[in-house]
Design a protein around this motif. Structure first.
Motif, PDB file in Angstrom:
ATOM      1  N   MET A  20       0.848  -1.169   0.000  1.00 35.32           N
ATOM      2  CA  MET A  20       0.000   0.000   0.000  1.00 35.32           C
ATOM      3  C   MET A  20       0.902   1.244   0.000  1.00 35.32           C
ATOM      4  N   HIS A  21       0.432   2.255  -0.684  1.00 37.09           N
ATOM      5  CA  HIS A  21       1.166   3.526  -0.708  1.00 37.09           C
ATOM      6  C   HIS A  21       0.630   4.451   0.386  1.00 37.09           C
ATOM      7  N   TYR A  22       1.549   5.214   0.977  1.00 34.97           N
ATOM      8  CA  TYR A  22       1.195   6.178   2.012  1.00 34.97           C
ATOM      9  C   TYR A  22       1.723   7.548   1.615  1.00 34.97           C
ATOM     10  N   LEU A  23       0.927   8.570   1.928  1.00 43.47           N
ATOM     11  CA  LEU A  23       1.319   9.958   1.724  1.00 43.47           C
ATOM     12  C   LEU A  23       1.830  10.492   3.055  1.00 43.47           C
ATOM     13  N   PHE A  24       3.034  11.056   3.032  1.00 40.91           N
ATOM     14  CA  PHE A  24       3.640  11.647   4.215  1.00 40.91           C
ATOM     15  C   PHE A  24       3.692  13.154   3.976  1.00 40.91           C
ATOM     16  N   GLN A  25       2.768  13.886   4.592  1.00 44.55           N
ATOM     17  CA  GLN A  25       2.710  15.333   4.418  1.00 44.55           C
ATOM     18  C   GLN A  25       3.599  15.992   5.469  1.00 44.55           C
ATOM     19  N   ILE A  26       4.483  16.857   5.020  1.00 42.91           N
ATOM     20  CA  ILE A  26       5.343  17.605   5.928  1.00 42.91           C
ATOM     21  C   ILE A  26       4.613  18.909   6.230  1.00 42.91           C
ATOM     22  N   CYS A  27       4.086  19.033   7.443  1.00 40.64           N
ATOM     23  CA  CYS A  27       3.209  20.135   7.809  1.00 40.64           C
ATOM     24  C   CYS A  27       3.911  21.127   8.730  1.00 40.64           C
ATOM     25  N   TYR A  28       3.442  22.366   8.666  1.00 41.30           N
ATOM     26  CA  TYR A  28       3.981  23.399   9.537  1.00 41.30           C
ATOM     27  C   TYR A  28       2.934  24.456   9.818  1.00 41.30           C
ATOM     28  N   ASP A  29       3.170  25.219  10.871  1.00 42.98           N
ATOM     29  CA  ASP A  29       2.312  26.334  11.245  1.00 42.98           C
ATOM     30  C   ASP A  29       2.957  27.595  10.689  1.00 42.98           C
ATOM     31  N   PRO A  30       2.324  28.304   9.752  1.00 43.31           N
ATOM     32  CA  PRO A  30       2.948  29.484   9.153  1.00 43.31           C
ATOM     33  C   PRO A  30       3.161  30.631  10.143  1.00 43.31           C
ATOM     34  N   ALA A  78       4.734   2.404   7.957  1.00 44.42           N
ATOM     35  CA  ALA A  78       4.573   3.806   7.589  1.00 44.42           C
ATOM     36  C   ALA A  78       5.052   4.710   8.731  1.00 44.42           C
ATOM     37  N   VAL A  79       4.740   4.346   9.956  1.00 43.89           N
ATOM     38  CA  VAL A  79       5.200   5.131  11.105  1.00 43.89           C
ATOM     39  C   VAL A  79       6.723   5.086  11.185  1.00 43.89           C
ATOM     40  N   ARG A  80       7.318   3.920  10.963  1.00 42.22           N
ATOM     41  CA  ARG A  80       8.790   3.822  10.977  1.00 42.22           C
ATOM     42  C   ARG A  80       9.396   4.707   9.884  1.00 42.22           C
ATOM     43  N   GLN A  81       8.792   4.701   8.695  1.00 43.28           N
ATOM     44  CA  GLN A  81       9.308   5.532   7.604  1.00 43.28           C
ATOM     45  C   GLN A  81       9.173   7.020   7.943  1.00 43.28           C
ATOM     46  N   ALA A  82       8.096   7.411   8.598  1.00 42.18           N
ATOM     47  CA  ALA A  82       7.882   8.816   8.955  1.00 42.18           C
ATOM     48  C   ALA A  82       9.018   9.329   9.833  1.00 42.18           C
ATOM     49  N   ALA A 133       4.444  -1.804   3.803  1.00 43.85           N
ATOM     50  CA  ALA A 133       3.686  -3.038   3.980  1.00 43.85           C
ATOM     51  C   ALA A 133       2.431  -2.816   4.814  1.00 43.85           C
ATOM     52  N   ASP A 134       2.523  -1.916   5.792  1.00 43.65           N
ATOM     53  CA  ASP A 134       1.398  -1.677   6.695  1.00 43.65           C
ATOM     54  C   ASP A 134       1.589  -0.346   7.417  1.00 43.65           C
ATOM     55  N   ALA A 135       0.628  -0.019   8.276  1.00 40.48           N
ATOM     56  CA  ALA A 135       0.670   1.259   8.995  1.00 40.48           C
ATOM     57  C   ALA A 135       1.876   1.348   9.929  1.00 40.48           C
ATOM     58  N   ALA A 136       2.269   0.241  10.535  1.00 40.18           N
ATOM     59  CA  ALA A 136       3.431   0.255  11.435  1.00 40.18           C
ATOM     60  C   ALA A 136       4.701   0.615  10.665  1.00 40.18           C
ATOM     61  N   GLU A 146       2.144  14.150   8.760  1.00 45.66           N
ATOM     62  CA  GLU A 146       0.833  13.509   8.752  1.00 45.66           C
ATOM     63  C   GLU A 146       0.899  12.365   7.759  1.00 45.66           C
ATOM     64  N   ILE A 147       0.488  11.183   8.191  1.00 47.42           N
ATOM     65  CA  ILE A 147       0.542   9.977   7.358  1.00 47.42           C
ATOM     66  C   ILE A 147      -0.872   9.630   6.914  1.00 47.42           C
ATOM     67  N   ARG A 148      -1.044   9.437   5.604  1.00 45.82           N
ATOM     68  CA  ARG A 148      -2.361   9.064   5.074  1.00 45.82           C
ATOM     69  C   ARG A 148      -2.202   7.943   4.064  1.00 45.82           C
ATOM     70  N   PRO A 149      -2.952   6.847   4.210  1.00 46.77           N
ATOM     71  CA  PRO A 149      -2.934   5.822   3.171  1.00 46.77           C
ATOM     72  C   PRO A 149      -3.556   6.366   1.894  1.00 46.77           C
TER      73      PRO A 149
END
Length: 111
Positions: free
Chosen positions: A1-11, A85-89, A80-83, A101-104
């Protein structure tokens, strides 16, 4: 599964430390070598572009309502899974005030 890792910030929070772009380029090279990189990019900050919105068949140009959170860039990584994805983040370099922010991603294949 592909996951989107958004790099977020408060302007409203001033940027801290050096640019993370070199770290992100190194991570992209590592992910490519591992065969799990599916895409990514940095985004131009909204103060440097005229935002365009398409809604209900109508196109309007900004400015739009201010937001408390912005996306500065993203990675798309096959995990492979959400776990995993968290390691990759945890590999993505961010400042103390930024977050990931991680989103499948639902990949659909038209028939």
């Amino acid at each position: 599964m592909h996951y989107l890792f958004q790099i977020c910030y408060d302007p409203a929070v001033p940027p801290q430390g050096p640019s993370r772009q070199p770290d992100h380029a190194r991570l992209e090279a590592e992910l490519r070598a591992e065969g799990v990189y599916a895409g990514g990019a940095g985004l131009v900050p909204p103060e440097f572009v005229a935002p365009v919105r398409v809604r209900g068949g109508k196109v309007t140009e900004g400015p739009f309502a201010e937001t408390k959170e912005l996306v500065g860039g993203f990675f798309v990584i096959e995990c492979a899974d959400a776990a995993e994805a968290v390691r990759q983040a945890h590999r993505i370099s961010i400042s103390e005030t930024d977050w990931i922010e991680i989103r499948p991603i639902f990949l659909w294949h038209p028939a």
